[in-house]
Design a protein around this motif. Structure first.
Motif, PDB file in Angstrom:
ATOM      1  N   GLY A 210      27.124  20.624 -10.472  1.00  0.00           N
ATOM      2  CA  GLY A 210      26.512  19.760  -9.576  1.00  0.00           C
ATOM      3  C   GLY A 210      25.211  19.372 -10.437  1.00  0.00           C
ATOM      4  N   GLU A 211      24.480  20.293 -11.057  1.00  0.00           N
ATOM      5  CA  GLU A 211      23.197  19.503 -11.810  1.00  0.00           C
ATOM      6  C   GLU A 211      24.109  18.476 -12.953  1.00  0.00           C
ATOM      7  OE1 GLU A 211      20.371  20.264 -11.804  1.00  0.00           O
ATOM      8  OE2 GLU A 211      20.389  21.300 -10.091  1.00  0.00           O
ATOM      9  N   ILE A 212      24.949  18.507 -12.680  1.00  0.00           N
ATOM     10  CA  ILE A 212      25.778  17.170 -14.386  1.00  0.00           C
ATOM     11  C   ILE A 212      26.427  15.512 -13.794  1.00  0.00           C
ATOM     12  CG2 ILE A 212      27.132  17.033 -16.479  1.00  0.00           C
ATOM     13  CD1 ILE A 212      26.770  19.755 -16.682  1.00  0.00           C
ATOM     14  N   SER A 213      27.135  16.607 -12.569  1.00  0.00           N
ATOM     15  CA  SER A 213      27.660  14.814 -11.762  1.00  0.00           C
ATOM     16  C   SER A 213      26.658  14.138 -11.257  1.00  0.00           C
ATOM     17  CB  SER A 213      28.406  16.246 -10.868  1.00  0.00           C
ATOM     18  OG  SER A 213      28.554  16.501 -10.272  1.00  0.00           O
ATOM     19  N   GLU A 214      25.060  14.772 -10.820  1.00  0.00           N
ATOM     20  CA  GLU A 214      24.704  14.191 -10.205  1.00  0.00           C
ATOM     21  C   GLU A 214      24.507  12.621 -11.407  1.00  0.00           C
ATOM     22  OE1 GLU A 214      20.525  16.167  -9.641  1.00  0.00           O
ATOM     23  OE2 GLU A 214      22.486  16.963  -7.743  1.00  0.00           O
ATOM     24  N   ARG A 215      23.441  12.970 -11.712  1.00  0.00           N
ATOM     25  CA  ARG A 215      23.323  12.541 -13.255  1.00  0.00           C
ATOM     26  C   ARG A 215      24.671  11.978 -14.147  1.00  0.00           C
ATOM     27  NH1 ARG A 215      20.579  17.146 -12.899  1.00  0.00           N
ATOM     28  NH2 ARG A 215      18.049  16.690 -12.267  1.00  0.00           N
ATOM     29  N   LEU A 216      25.797  11.785 -13.435  1.00  0.00           N
ATOM     30  CA  LEU A 216      26.776  11.228 -14.996  1.00  0.00           C
ATOM     31  C   LEU A 216      26.924   9.471 -13.506  1.00  0.00           C
ATOM     32  CD1 LEU A 216      29.256  14.147 -15.255  1.00  0.00           C
ATOM     33  CD2 LEU A 216      28.221  12.838 -16.745  1.00  0.00           C
ATOM     34  N   ALA A 217      26.583   9.449 -12.387  1.00  0.00           N
ATOM     35  CA  ALA A 217      26.092   8.109 -12.181  1.00  0.00           C
ATOM     36  C   ALA A 217      25.648   8.346 -10.891  1.00  0.00           C
ATOM     37  CB  ALA A 217      28.010   8.548 -10.785  1.00  0.00           C
ATOM     38  N   PRO A 218      24.532   8.298 -11.560  1.00  0.00           N
ATOM     39  CA  PRO A 218      22.705   7.436 -10.815  1.00  0.00           C
ATOM     40  C   PRO A 218      23.313   6.537 -10.007  1.00  0.00           C
ATOM     41  CG  PRO A 218      22.889   7.018 -13.392  1.00  0.00           C
ATOM     42  CD  PRO A 218      24.539   7.403 -12.663  1.00  0.00           C
ATOM     43  N   ASP A 219      22.384   6.219  -8.912  1.00  0.00           N
ATOM     44  CA  ASP A 219      21.890   5.095  -8.267  1.00  0.00           C
ATOM     45  C   ASP A 219      21.016   4.627  -8.037  1.00  0.00           C
ATOM     46  OD1 ASP A 219      20.470   7.161  -7.186  1.00  0.00           O
ATOM     47  OD2 ASP A 219      22.389   7.010  -5.474  1.00  0.00           O
ATOM     48  N   LEU A 220      20.141   3.321  -7.430  1.00  0.00           N
ATOM     49  CA  LEU A 220      19.143   2.624  -7.479  1.00  0.00           C
ATOM     50  C   LEU A 220      18.088   3.794  -6.897  1.00  0.00           C
ATOM     51  CD1 LEU A 220      19.989  -0.321  -6.200  1.00  0.00           C
ATOM     52  CD2 LEU A 220      18.834  -0.270  -8.197  1.00  0.00           C
ATOM     53  N   LEU A 221      18.419   4.640  -5.982  1.00  0.00           N
ATOM     54  CA  LEU A 221      17.564   5.937  -5.921  1.00  0.00           C
ATOM     55  C   LEU A 221      16.456   6.027  -6.803  1.00  0.00           C
ATOM     56  CD1 LEU A 221      18.740   7.776  -2.977  1.00  0.00           C
ATOM     57  CD2 LEU A 221      17.444   5.762  -3.150  1.00  0.00           C
ATOM     58  N   SER A 222      16.976   6.601  -8.332  1.00  0.00           N
ATOM     59  CA  SER A 222      16.424   6.981 -10.101  1.00  0.00           C
ATOM     60  C   SER A 222      15.586   6.072  -9.894  1.00  0.00           C
ATOM     61  CB  SER A 222      17.947   7.056 -10.907  1.00  0.00           C
ATOM     62  OG  SER A 222      18.865   7.833  -9.915  1.00  0.00           O
ATOM     63  N   LEU A 223      15.899   4.313  -9.895  1.00  0.00           N
ATOM     64  CA  LEU A 223      14.701   3.584  -9.743  1.00  0.00           C
ATOM     65  C   LEU A 223      13.649   4.065  -8.706  1.00  0.00           C
ATOM     66  CD1 LEU A 223      14.075   1.115 -11.525  1.00  0.00           C
ATOM     67  CD2 LEU A 223      14.848   0.096  -9.835  1.00  0.00           C
ATOM     68  N   ALA A 224      13.647   4.069  -8.218  1.00  0.00           N
ATOM     69  CA  ALA A 224      12.007   4.592  -7.188  1.00  0.00           C
ATOM     70  C   ALA A 224      11.896   5.714  -7.732  1.00  0.00           C
ATOM     71  CB  ALA A 224      12.617   4.570  -5.515  1.00  0.00           C
ATOM     72  N   ILE A 225      12.328   6.297  -8.031  1.00  0.00           N
ATOM     73  CA  ILE A 225      11.637   8.176  -8.735  1.00  0.00           C
ATOM     74  C   ILE A 225      10.810   7.335  -9.805  1.00  0.00           C
ATOM     75  CG2 ILE A 225      12.157  10.782  -9.724  1.00  0.00           C
ATOM     76  CD1 ILE A 225      14.992  10.657  -8.024  1.00  0.00           C
ATOM     77  N   ALA A 226      11.958   6.854 -10.762  1.00  0.00           N
ATOM     78  CA  ALA A 226      11.361   6.300 -12.183  1.00  0.00           C
ATOM     79  C   ALA A 226       9.577   5.806 -11.681  1.00  0.00           C
ATOM     80  CB  ALA A 226      11.822   6.105 -13.101  1.00  0.00           C
ATOM     81  N   LEU A 227      10.276   4.767 -10.541  1.00  0.00           N
ATOM     82  CA  LEU A 227       8.616   3.934 -10.379  1.00  0.00           C
ATOM     83  C   LEU A 227       7.514   4.393  -9.940  1.00  0.00           C
ATOM     84  CD1 LEU A 227      10.637   0.828  -8.956  1.00  0.00           C
ATOM     85  CD2 LEU A 227       9.099   0.798 -11.563  1.00  0.00           C
ATOM     86  N   GLY A 228       7.401   5.208  -9.183  1.00  0.00           N
ATOM     87  CA  GLY A 228       7.008   6.069  -8.746  1.00  0.00           C
ATOM     88  C   GLY A 228       6.505   7.473  -9.342  1.00  0.00           C
ATOM     89  N   ALA A 229       6.731   8.164 -10.102  1.00  0.00           N
ATOM     90  CA  ALA A 229       6.589   8.471 -11.571  1.00  0.00           C
ATOM     91  C   ALA A 229       5.650   7.827 -12.411  1.00  0.00           C
ATOM     92  CB  ALA A 229       7.356   9.054 -12.248  1.00  0.00           C
ATOM     93  N   GLY A 230       5.952   6.822 -12.544  1.00  0.00           N
ATOM     94  CA  GLY A 230       5.002   6.413 -13.545  1.00  0.00           C
ATOM     95  C   GLY A 230       3.335   5.958 -12.238  1.00  0.00           C
ATOM     96  N   VAL A 231       3.511   5.482 -11.148  1.00  0.00           N
ATOM     97  CA  VAL A 231       2.088   4.745 -10.920  1.00  0.00           C
ATOM     98  C   VAL A 231       1.482   6.410 -10.289  1.00  0.00           C
ATOM     99  CG1 VAL A 231       1.114   4.179  -7.994  1.00  0.00           C
ATOM    100  CG2 VAL A 231       3.525   3.216  -9.643  1.00  0.00           C
ATOM    101  N   ALA A 232       1.851   7.669 -10.557  1.00  0.00           N
ATOM    102  CA  ALA A 232       1.833   8.797  -9.193  1.00  0.00           C
ATOM    103  C   ALA A 232       1.199   9.364 -11.768  1.00  0.00           C
ATOM    104  CB  ALA A 232       2.741   9.707  -9.366  1.00  0.00           C
ATOM    105  N   GLY A 233       1.601   9.014 -12.573  1.00  0.00           N
ATOM    106  CA  GLY A 233       0.983   9.651 -13.650  1.00  0.00           C
ATOM    107  C   GLY A 233      -0.241   8.449 -14.219  1.00  0.00           C
ATOM    108  N   VAL A 234      -0.253   7.040 -13.676  1.00  0.00           N
ATOM    109  CA  VAL A 234      -1.187   6.221 -14.048  1.00  0.00           C
ATOM    110  C   VAL A 234      -2.756   6.326 -12.651  1.00  0.00           C
ATOM    111  CG1 VAL A 234      -2.168   4.133 -14.300  1.00  0.00           C
ATOM    112  CG2 VAL A 234      -0.214   4.995 -15.353  1.00  0.00           C
ATOM    113  N   VAL A 235      -2.162   6.974 -11.556  1.00  0.00           N
ATOM    114  CA  VAL A 235      -3.129   7.288 -10.892  1.00  0.00           C
ATOM    115  C   VAL A 235      -3.737   8.735 -11.169  1.00  0.00           C
ATOM    116  CG1 VAL A 235      -3.590   7.778  -8.260  1.00  0.00           C
ATOM    117  CG2 VAL A 235      -2.202   5.638  -8.702  1.00  0.00           C
ATOM    118  N   SER A 236      -2.554   9.621 -11.543  1.00  0.00           N
ATOM    119  CA  SER A 236      -3.864  10.944 -11.547  1.00  0.00           C
ATOM    120  C   SER A 236      -4.189  10.976 -13.214  1.00  0.00           C
ATOM    121  CB  SER A 236      -2.280  12.165 -12.052  1.00  0.00           C
ATOM    122  OG  SER A 236      -1.399  10.957 -13.041  1.00  0.00           O
TER     123      SER A 236
END
Length: 433
Positions: A210-236
């Protein structure tokens, strides 16, 4: 709140005290006798939002950059004049909550370890993540994120751009590139070692983990996670709050996909590594893009206003470049998302066809026990390869025509031929005597 300790160069004492008096800032002055270059040390408290403009005004008054200035946290300041100063500078917007440009630059430097430490910690993080992925253990994967030293370089590039510190920018970009390469290489080498020593089953199917298969075929939600991480990192970092948990968030967007990319390479499946590698790159670029936009929106500008035009031009070029690349990757992720959507629709339509056939009166003795769509291994754009229909019915009866019926109806919803396998399971029903 901040407490500023400023050494006063010879001949600048009256100038500095005049600036502080004009701004109604409380201060304490002590004479300095350890060096002829400085005559005194001034201590004065400031709200967070006042540090940058006050220090800039003092510097513009002729205080050299090499003057010794220390800015530290202050827990409590009891003063009516300080409260008036806070009311003047803190108006509730984003800019009033941020730390000064000087502190931001120092924070970005502190978050980036020395190069040897960075490489060692990245290798350890990648190895731990690879072990957690092969064990299908979310807890171990999360643990690998905690030790990943990625937040400093990920945010340093954005900080270096907006404050016109090209040395910080180049160093951070170099760290990020080296970090991705080292993480994937370390994961691949460790996975090869694990496989050669038969620590995991030699016939392990990666898509079954499971932990591998979900990253073999990523979707657009991954982009939202990365953008959120970037904003949160800078704000912090910009507000001076703890960045530890946000660092875990950024590592979550980078380390596990890098581990999956290394594992697929170790398993001799380079095409399967495409999705994970794209996920690493799009996450990395998205974090940088979010950082640039957030820092500029928060009001950070270069120290020398004469460099503002050049910095804005450089910022626009980098933002446009990042947006273009991220959009290209987003199209790729969108294709994967659409393929997953189509596969989901096919599975639903195929199941409905099977249920419709079995609902006919002549098949009233049969029931659907299990329905399974087997996907191919053509990552990241997977397609249905086979459908397995398990039917329960009387032990002494069978309906061979069901296989042809299912095959015809199911393939009516497929873009390419699908093999249909029908399995019969005898079901004995005993009533109460």
């Amino acid at each position: 709140m901040r407490l500023v300790q400023l050494t006063v160069p010879t001949g600048k004492r009256e100038t500095i005290l005049e600036i502080l008096d004009e701004r109604k800032i409380d201060y304490v002055v002590t004479d300095e006798i350890s060096s002829r270059e400085y005559t005194a040390v001034v201590y004065f408290p400031l709200p967070d939002a006042a540090v940058e403009p006050v220090l800039d005004e003092i510097q513009n008054a002729g205080i050299e950059e090499d003057a010794y200035t220390v800015v530290v946290d202050a827990e409590t300041v009891v003063s009516r004049r300080f409260q008036a100063l806070r009311d003047e500078y803190e108006d509730g917007d984003v800019g009033s909550d941020r730390i000064s440009r000087q502190e931001l630059q120092a924070e970005a430097d502190d978050l980036t370890p020395s190069f040897p430490v960075y490489v060692v910690m990245t290798v350890i993080s990648a190895v731990v993540a690879t072990a957690g992925l092969l064990l299908d253990s979310p807890a171990v994967v999360v643990g690998s994120m905690v030790i990943a030293p990625l937040i400093g370089p990920a945010l340093g590039a954005s900080v270096g751009t907006v404050i016109d510190d090209e040395e910080l920018f180049v160093e951070s970009v170099t760290y990020q590139i080296v970090g991705v390469v080292v993480a994937i290489a370390a994961a691949a080498i460790f996975a090869v070692l694990v496989r050669s020593l038969n620590i995991v089953p030699p016939d392990l199917v990666l898509s079954s983990v499971g932990e591998i298969s979900e990253r073999l075929a990523p979707d657009l939600l991954s982009l939202a996670i990365a953008l959120g991480a970037g904003v949160a990192g800078v704000v912090s970092i910009a507000t001076g709050t703890s960045v530890a948990l946000v660092g875990v968030m950024i590592a979550a967007a980078l380390i596990p996909p890098a581990g999956v990319a290394g594992i697929t390479l170790a398993w001799g499946q380079p095409t399967a590594a495409i999705g994970a590698t794209v996920l690493v790159l799009v996450n990395l670029l998205s974090v940088n893009l979010a950082g640039l936009l957030t820092l500029w929106y928060a009001g950070y500008r270069p120290e020398n206003l004469f460099d503002l035009g050049e910095t804005e031009q450089r910022l626009r070029q980098r933002i446009v470049g990042l947006v273009v690349i991220v959009l290209i990757f987003a199209v790729f992720l969108g294709g994967i998302t659409y393929a997953s959507y189509e596969s989901g629709n096919f599975e639903q339509d195929a199941r409905e066809e099977v249920e419709t056939v079995l609902s006919q009166d002549r098949y009233e003795n049969y029931q659907l026990l299990e329905f399974q769509v087997v996907m191919d291994d053509n990552y990241p754009f997977r397609n249905a390869e086979r459908v397995i229909v398990t039917i329960g019915g009387p032990p002494d009866q069978s309906a061979p025509e069901l296989a042809d019926t299912f095959h015809e109806r199911i393939n009516g919803h497929a873009d390419q031929p699908i093999n249909v396998e029908v399995r019969y399971v005898g079901v004995l029903e005993r009533g109460n005597q």
